[in-house]
Design a protein around this motif. Structure first.
Motif, short mmCIF file in Angstrom:
data_model
loop_
_atom_site.label_atom_id
_atom_site.label_comp_id
_atom_site.label_asym_id
_atom_site.label_seq_id
_atom_site.Cartn_x
_atom_site.Cartn_y
_atom_site.Cartn_z
N SER A 1 -29.35 -5.45 14.17
CA SER A 1 -29.37 -4.18 13.46
C SER A 1 -28.72 -3.03 14.22
CB SER A 1 -30.81 -3.81 13.10
OG SER A 1 -31.60 -3.74 14.26
N GLY A 2 -28.56 -3.16 15.55
CA GLY A 2 -27.96 -2.08 16.31
C GLY A 2 -26.45 -2.07 16.29
N ILE A 3 -25.84 -3.08 15.70
CA ILE A 3 -24.39 -3.24 15.68
C ILE A 3 -23.90 -3.08 14.26
CG2 ILE A 3 -22.51 -4.85 16.22
CD1 ILE A 3 -24.45 -6.29 18.08
N PRO A 4 -22.75 -2.41 14.04
CA PRO A 4 -22.22 -2.31 12.67
C PRO A 4 -22.02 -3.70 12.05
CG PRO A 4 -21.03 -0.82 14.12
CD PRO A 4 -21.91 -1.68 15.00
N ALA A 5 -22.38 -3.83 10.79
CA ALA A 5 -22.14 -5.10 10.10
C ALA A 5 -20.65 -5.39 10.04
CB ALA A 5 -22.73 -5.04 8.69
N LEU A 6 -19.88 -4.34 9.77
CA LEU A 6 -18.42 -4.46 9.70
C LEU A 6 -17.81 -3.22 10.33
CD1 LEU A 6 -15.84 -5.88 8.63
CD2 LEU A 6 -16.17 -4.62 6.48
N ASP A 7 -16.89 -3.45 11.25
CA ASP A 7 -16.21 -2.36 11.96
C ASP A 7 -14.71 -2.60 11.85
OD1 ASP A 7 -16.20 -0.01 13.42
OD2 ASP A 7 -16.33 -1.03 15.36
N VAL A 8 -14.02 -1.73 11.14
CA VAL A 8 -12.57 -1.84 10.95
C VAL A 8 -11.92 -0.65 11.66
CG1 VAL A 8 -10.70 -1.87 9.25
CG2 VAL A 8 -12.87 -3.00 8.73
N VAL A 9 -11.03 -0.93 12.61
CA VAL A 9 -10.48 0.13 13.46
C VAL A 9 -8.94 0.06 13.49
CG1 VAL A 9 -10.47 1.17 15.77
CG2 VAL A 9 -12.53 0.00 14.93
N GLY A 10 -8.31 1.08 12.91
CA GLY A 10 -6.86 1.22 12.98
C GLY A 10 -6.08 0.06 12.43
N VAL A 11 -6.55 -0.52 11.34
CA VAL A 11 -5.90 -1.72 10.78
C VAL A 11 -4.74 -1.34 9.85
CG1 VAL A 11 -6.21 -3.68 9.23
CG2 VAL A 11 -7.91 -3.20 11.00
N SER A 12 -3.58 -1.88 10.16
CA SER A 12 -2.40 -1.72 9.32
C SER A 12 -1.85 -3.10 8.97
CB SER A 12 -1.31 -0.90 10.03
OG SER A 12 -1.76 0.40 10.34
N HIS A 13 -1.19 -3.18 7.83
CA HIS A 13 -0.59 -4.46 7.43
C HIS A 13 0.59 -4.17 6.50
CE1 HIS A 13 -0.75 -8.85 7.03
NE2 HIS A 13 -0.33 -8.67 5.79
N SER A 14 1.66 -4.93 6.71
CA SER A 14 2.87 -4.73 5.90
C SER A 14 3.36 -6.06 5.35
CB SER A 14 3.98 -4.09 6.74
OG SER A 14 3.60 -2.81 7.19
N TYR A 15 4.01 -5.97 4.20
CA TYR A 15 4.72 -7.11 3.62
C TYR A 15 6.20 -6.75 3.70
CZ TYR A 15 0.12 -8.23 1.71
OH TYR A 15 -1.22 -8.51 1.55
N GLY A 16 6.88 -7.25 4.72
CA GLY A 16 8.25 -6.81 4.93
C GLY A 16 8.27 -5.32 5.27
N LYS B 1 7.29 -3.00 3.13
CA LYS B 1 6.25 -2.32 2.35
C LYS B 1 4.92 -2.34 3.10
CE LYS B 1 3.69 -2.46 -2.01
NZ LYS B 1 3.66 -0.99 -2.11
N ARG B 2 4.40 -1.17 3.41
CA ARG B 2 3.13 -1.07 4.11
C ARG B 2 1.99 -1.07 3.10
NH1 ARG B 2 1.58 2.14 9.53
NH2 ARG B 2 2.89 0.43 10.23
N ALA B 3 1.09 -2.06 3.23
CA ALA B 3 -0.03 -2.19 2.31
C ALA B 3 -1.26 -1.45 2.80
CB ALA B 3 -0.36 -3.67 2.09
N LEU B 4 -1.44 -1.41 4.14
CA LEU B 4 -2.57 -0.72 4.75
C LEU B 4 -2.04 0.13 5.90
CD1 LEU B 4 -5.17 -3.63 4.98
CD2 LEU B 4 -5.14 -1.79 3.28
N VAL C 1 -16.10 3.48 0.40
CA VAL C 1 -14.83 3.63 1.10
C VAL C 1 -13.75 3.68 0.02
CG1 VAL C 1 -13.21 2.62 2.75
CG2 VAL C 1 -15.68 2.35 3.09
N VAL C 2 -13.12 4.84 -0.13
CA VAL C 2 -12.09 4.99 -1.17
C VAL C 2 -10.73 4.71 -0.55
CG1 VAL C 2 -11.00 6.56 -2.82
CG2 VAL C 2 -13.47 6.69 -2.41
N LEU C 3 -10.05 3.73 -1.11
CA LEU C 3 -8.74 3.32 -0.61
C LEU C 3 -7.68 3.78 -1.60
CD1 LEU C 3 -7.81 1.72 1.90
CD2 LEU C 3 -7.78 -0.33 0.47
N VAL C 4 -6.74 4.58 -1.14
CA VAL C 4 -5.67 5.09 -1.99
C VAL C 4 -4.33 4.77 -1.34
CG1 VAL C 4 -4.63 7.13 -3.07
CG2 VAL C 4 -7.13 6.97 -2.85
N GLU C 5 -3.57 3.91 -1.98
CA GLU C 5 -2.24 3.52 -1.49
C GLU C 5 -2.27 3.11 -0.02
OE1 GLU C 5 0.47 6.66 -2.47
OE2 GLU C 5 0.15 6.43 -4.62
N GLY C 6 -3.29 2.30 0.33
CA GLY C 6 -3.38 1.76 1.66
C GLY C 6 -4.00 2.67 2.70
N ASN C 7 -4.46 3.85 2.29
CA ASN C 7 -5.07 4.81 3.20
C ASN C 7 -6.53 5.06 2.81
OD1 ASN C 7 -2.64 6.04 4.86
ND2 ASN C 7 -1.96 5.90 2.72
N VAL C 8 -7.39 5.28 3.80
CA VAL C 8 -8.77 5.63 3.53
C VAL C 8 -8.82 7.11 3.15
CG1 VAL C 8 -11.09 5.87 4.47
CG2 VAL C 8 -9.72 3.86 5.04
#
Length: 262
Positions: free
Chosen positions: A11-26, A28-31, A217-224
């Motif tokens: 319980s003291g640790i985040p269930a999910l921790d996402v830090v500075g994640v980016s991803h591209s398809y060629g 085109k940047r998706a995240l 968490v609202v995701l808009v065009e790959g951005n939080v």
């Protein structure tokens, strides 16, 4: 009811921790530098229009894609460094249907249990428990193809719970279902969060699947665009509903993108 899990023990640790994640398809940047975290025993919603990057993010969290930029941790275990430990704590319900239609409910679940190294006696005990949890006990020996869309989804949720993960990942889990089936599945997952102490990360483009007590968490065009409780998102955007807030956040992103065009 037999409990699937009594808390998560971490319980003291985040269930999910996402830090500075980016991803591209060629090209085109998706995240783009996606960062947020989810506390244990939380129902969190990943809200975004189709094409916002939700499925890409889920593919990275579930390790279908490699994380090349940033880090993803499940209860402290980084998915790219210790995938076995991270994925052991994760149950996944994909958007596409994944049951074998020619097998019974029991056979579908039994096969999954064997992948997790469960013996037949332990597997049967857990199968009975998870089917009771999703209110599908009476369909144990029915062929999967005889089930409705909502019932298939419940079985997939049961399958995701078999190895007792403290985090559930659900990608557009109610797609194609009627209103009553959607409401029933949502209520079931929220009940698991409250009673079992698990965390759920629920991706959707449907505003009516967001409750006022959810973390969103609202995701808009790959951005939080927002990462807070629903009431806090409404307050920060000066709106009276999450639907209005979501619309405003998307309009703001579109306006910003237009201003950046040469």
């Amino acid at each position: 009811m037999q409990h699937v899990r009594n808390g998560n023990g971490e319980s003291g640790i985040p269930a999910l921790d996402v830090v500075g994640v980016s991803h591209s398809y060629g090209k085109k940047r998706a995240l783009n530098e996606v960062t947020f975290s989810i506390r244990p025993a939380t129902f969190a919603v990943l809200l975004g229009l189709n094409g916002a990057g939700k499925t890409t993010l889920f593919s990275l969290i579930s390790h279908l894609y490699d994380t090349r930029h940033g880090a993803i941790r499940i209860f402290g275990h980084e998915i790219s460094r210790t995938p076995g430990e991270a994925l052991r704590r994760l149950g996944i319900v994909f958007q596409a249907r994944t049951l074998d239609l020619d097998l019974s409910v029991y056979q579908n679940l039994s096969y999954h249990a064997s992948l997790h190294g469960l013996g037949s006696k332990e597997a049967r005990s857990r199968i009975d428990a998870v089917l009771e949890t999703v209110e599908m006990s009476g369909r144990l020996h029915d062929k999967a193809r005889s089930l409705s869309g909502g019932q298939m989804r419940r079985v997939e949720i049961a399958r995701a719970l078999l190895h007792r993960p403290p985090l559930l990942l659900l990608d557009e889990a109610t797609v194609g279902l009627d209103v009553q089936s959607r409401a029933g599945i949502l209520a079931n997952i929220r009940g698991l969060v409250q009673k079992e102490g698990i965390s759920a990360f629920w991706a959707t483009h449907l505003i009516d699947e967001v409750d006022c007590d959810d973390h969103v968490v609202v995701l808009v065009e790959g951005n939080v665009a927002a990462n807070a409780g629903v009431k806090d998102v409404m307050r920060s955007t000066g709106t009276k509903s999450i639907a209005e807030a979501f619309s405003k956040l998307n309009q703001k992103a579109t306006a910003t993108a237009s201003e950046e065009l040469p």
